[in-house]
Design an enzyme around this catalytic site. Structure first.
Site, PDB file in Angstrom:
ATOM      1  N   ASN A  89      25.933  17.762   2.817  1.00 36.08           N
ATOM      2  CA  ASN A  89      26.111  16.530   2.162  1.00 36.08           C
ATOM      3  C   ASN A  89      25.796  15.199   3.093  1.00 36.08           C
ATOM      4  O   ASN A  89      26.061  15.228   4.113  1.00 36.08           O
ATOM      5  CB  ASN A  89      27.344  16.357   1.581  1.00 36.08           C
ATOM      6  CG  ASN A  89      27.666  17.369   0.342  1.00 36.08           C
ATOM      7  OD1 ASN A  89      26.578  18.231   0.035  1.00 36.08           O
ATOM      8  ND2 ASN A  89      28.793  17.571   0.176  1.00 36.08           N
ATOM      9  N   HIS A 106      22.124  17.620   7.152  1.00 35.52           N
ATOM     10  CA  HIS A 106      20.907  17.188   6.364  1.00 35.52           C
ATOM     11  C   HIS A 106      20.853  15.724   6.393  1.00 35.52           C
ATOM     12  O   HIS A 106      19.934  14.931   5.780  1.00 35.52           O
ATOM     13  CB  HIS A 106      20.695  17.310   4.973  1.00 35.52           C
ATOM     14  CG  HIS A 106      20.687  19.059   4.895  1.00 35.52           C
ATOM     15  ND1 HIS A 106      20.941  19.682   3.780  1.00 35.52           N
ATOM     16  CD2 HIS A 106      20.092  20.198   5.859  1.00 35.52           C
ATOM     17  CE1 HIS A 106      20.720  20.984   4.057  1.00 35.52           C
ATOM     18  NE2 HIS A 106      20.102  21.255   5.300  1.00 35.52           N
ATOM     19  N   CYS A 117      11.239   4.825  18.108  1.00 35.90           N
ATOM     20  CA  CYS A 117      12.124   5.118  18.963  1.00 35.90           C
ATOM     21  C   CYS A 117      13.185   5.930  18.562  1.00 35.90           C
ATOM     22  O   CYS A 117      14.180   6.476  19.377  1.00 35.90           O
ATOM     23  CB  CYS A 117      12.517   3.970  19.814  1.00 35.90           C
ATOM     24  SG  CYS A 117      13.829   3.090  18.851  1.00 35.90           S
TER      25      CYS A 117
HETATM   26  N1  APR Z   1      33.390  22.085  -7.625  1.00 34.87           N
HETATM   27  C1  APR Z   1      33.089  22.943  -7.082  1.00 34.87           C
HETATM   28  N2  APR Z   1      31.824  23.531  -6.886  1.00 34.87           N
HETATM   29  C2  APR Z   1      30.877  22.728  -7.709  1.00 34.87           C
HETATM   30  C3  APR Z   1      31.092  21.707  -8.632  1.00 34.87           C
HETATM   31  C4  APR Z   1      32.757  21.472  -8.544  1.00 34.87           C
HETATM   32  N3  APR Z   1      33.152  20.362  -9.064  1.00 34.87           N
HETATM   33  N4  APR Z   1      30.175  21.268  -9.259  1.00 34.87           N
HETATM   34  C5  APR Z   1      29.226  21.926  -8.805  1.00 34.87           C
HETATM   35  N5  APR Z   1      29.430  23.009  -7.958  1.00 34.87           N
HETATM   36  C6  APR Z   1      28.933  23.843  -7.063  1.00 34.87           C
HETATM   37  C7  APR Z   1      27.802  24.485  -8.077  1.00 34.87           C
HETATM   38  O1  APR Z   1      28.277  26.085  -8.787  1.00 34.87           O
HETATM   39  C8  APR Z   1      26.711  25.154  -7.127  1.00 34.87           C
HETATM   40  O2  APR Z   1      26.986  26.347  -6.338  1.00 34.87           O
HETATM   41  O3  APR Z   1      28.076  23.212  -6.417  1.00 34.87           O
HETATM   42  C9  APR Z   1      26.639  23.972  -5.966  1.00 34.87           C
HETATM   43  C10 APR Z   1      25.611  22.866  -5.932  1.00 34.87           C
HETATM   44  O4  APR Z   1      24.539  23.464  -5.501  1.00 34.87           O
HETATM   45  P1  APR Z   1      23.119  22.652  -5.198  1.00 34.87           P
HETATM   46  O5  APR Z   1      22.987  21.776  -6.432  1.00 34.87           O
HETATM   47  O6  APR Z   1      22.043  23.657  -4.934  1.00 34.87           O
HETATM   48  O7  APR Z   1      23.671  21.847  -3.943  1.00 34.87           O
HETATM   49  P2  APR Z   1      23.692  22.372  -2.410  1.00 34.87           P
HETATM   50  O8  APR Z   1      23.919  23.883  -2.259  1.00 34.87           O
HETATM   51  O9  APR Z   1      24.439  21.580  -1.629  1.00 34.87           O
HETATM   52  O10 APR Z   1      22.112  22.254  -1.929  1.00 34.87           O
HETATM   53  C11 APR Z   1      21.811  22.538  -0.546  1.00 34.87           C
HETATM   54  O11 APR Z   1      19.666  21.689  -1.068  1.00 34.87           O
HETATM   55  O12 APR Z   1      18.244  19.874  -2.037  1.00 34.87           O
HETATM   56  C12 APR Z   1      18.718  20.433  -0.932  1.00 34.87           C
HETATM   57  O13 APR Z   1      19.281  19.034   1.251  1.00 34.87           O
HETATM   58  C13 APR Z   1      19.551  19.487  -0.272  1.00 34.87           C
HETATM   59  O14 APR Z   1      21.756  19.917   1.063  1.00 34.87           O
HETATM   60  C14 APR Z   1      20.984  20.073  -0.082  1.00 34.87           C
HETATM   61  C15 APR Z   1      20.502  21.433  -0.105  1.00 34.87           C
END
Ligand code: APR
Length: 234
Positions: A89, A106, A117
């Site tokens: 995040n 990230h 720079c």
């Molecule tokens: N509590 C727990 N888990 C949750 C909640 C919640 N309230 N709401 C959503 N989730 C979970 C979903 O089940 C899913 O597995 O969070 C996850 C979100 O997945 P993504 O949207 O793919 O996010 P993330 O895994 O952080 O993405 C990774 O992708 O786009 C790039 O750079 C961006 O850092 C990011 C990376």
């Protein structure tokens, strides 16, 4: 020596009002990931990308850390260097919950850097346009301090180093909160620890890689995860 890694993704901040990426209603439903989150998209339309991150920075100002951020901050406070906190995040909610030494894999939304720079500057929730100025190096082109698709992620080296430490620790735990594993292979990371705990809102193919799964909101799983970590260190 006992060692815990807490690895998180967008789901950790979902209940603070920040959209995740791939859930229904997520960011990638509203925006084209290629256009606003890739190096190619940035080269093609610089202003559109800068505006995208301005909007996310402005929104972050009105979000508050939730109980899961606060749990992680408490665990870090209690067990300090035996716990390492890595997040995908780019928000500052862990810091605002009082968590020390957060490693942002990230990038970090409240920061920009000089394109010449690479000097990093803190701008909080302001728009980058509001902070246009001439860098000490004479360059006046700044950009968001976010790793975009197609760019090098400097902190991945630290992630892999910490996974090695986990692997070599006699007793280790990998805690994974709120990530789909779409970009970083949380399923593989879980194999580096003796015990692995996953918390996601929905079940996914990630589940089978973990010793225990909490398929529920991060804020309701948080106290249970904290109890598991306290027991691990007791
Ligand atoms: N509590 C727990 N888990 C949750 C909640 C919640 N309230 N709401 C959503 N989730 C979970 C979903 O089940 C899913 O597995 O969070 C996850 C979100 O997945 P993504 O949207 O793919 O996010 P993330 O895994 O952080 O993405 C990774 O992708 O786009 C790039 O750079 C961006 O850092 C990011 C990376």
């Amino acid at each position: 020596m006992k060692r815990v890694m807490i690895f998180s993704g967008a789901g950790l901040s979902a209940e603070s009002g920040l959209k995740t990426f791939r859930d229904s209603g997520g960011l990638w439903e509203k925006y084209d990931i290629e256009e606003v989150c890739s190096a190619r998209g940035f080269r093609a339309d610089r202003d559109k990308v800068l505006k995208f991150y301005d909007e996310r920075r402005a929104q972050l100002k009105y979000c508050e850390p939730n109980d899961a951020h606060k749990m992680i901050a408490r665990v870090k406070e209690k067990y300090s260097e035996n716990v390492v906190i890595l997040t995908q995040n780019v928000d500052d909610l862990l810091e605002r919950a009082g968590c020390a030494d957060v490693i942002h894999l990230h990038g970090f939304l409240p920061e920009i850097y000089c394109e010449h720079c690479k000097k990093i500057e803190y701008i909080g929730y302001e728009s980058i346009k509001a902070r246009q100025h001439i860098c000490k190096c004479g360059c006046k082109k700044f950009r968001h301090n976010i790793v975009m698709f197609g760019e090098n992620a400097p902190f991945y080296a630290r992630l892999y180093k910490e996974l090695k430490v986990l692997q070599n620790a006699p007793n280790s735990m990998f805690v994974c909160i709120g990530t789909s594993g779409a970009v970083l292979d949380a399923g593989a990371f879980s194999q580096c620890a003796k015990i692995s705990i996953l918390n996601n809102f929905e079940s996914s193919e990630l589940d089978r890689h973990f010793s225990k799964c909490y398929i529920e909101k991060a804020t309701t799983a948080a106290p249970k995860i904290e109890a598991e970590i306290d027991e691990f260190f007791s």
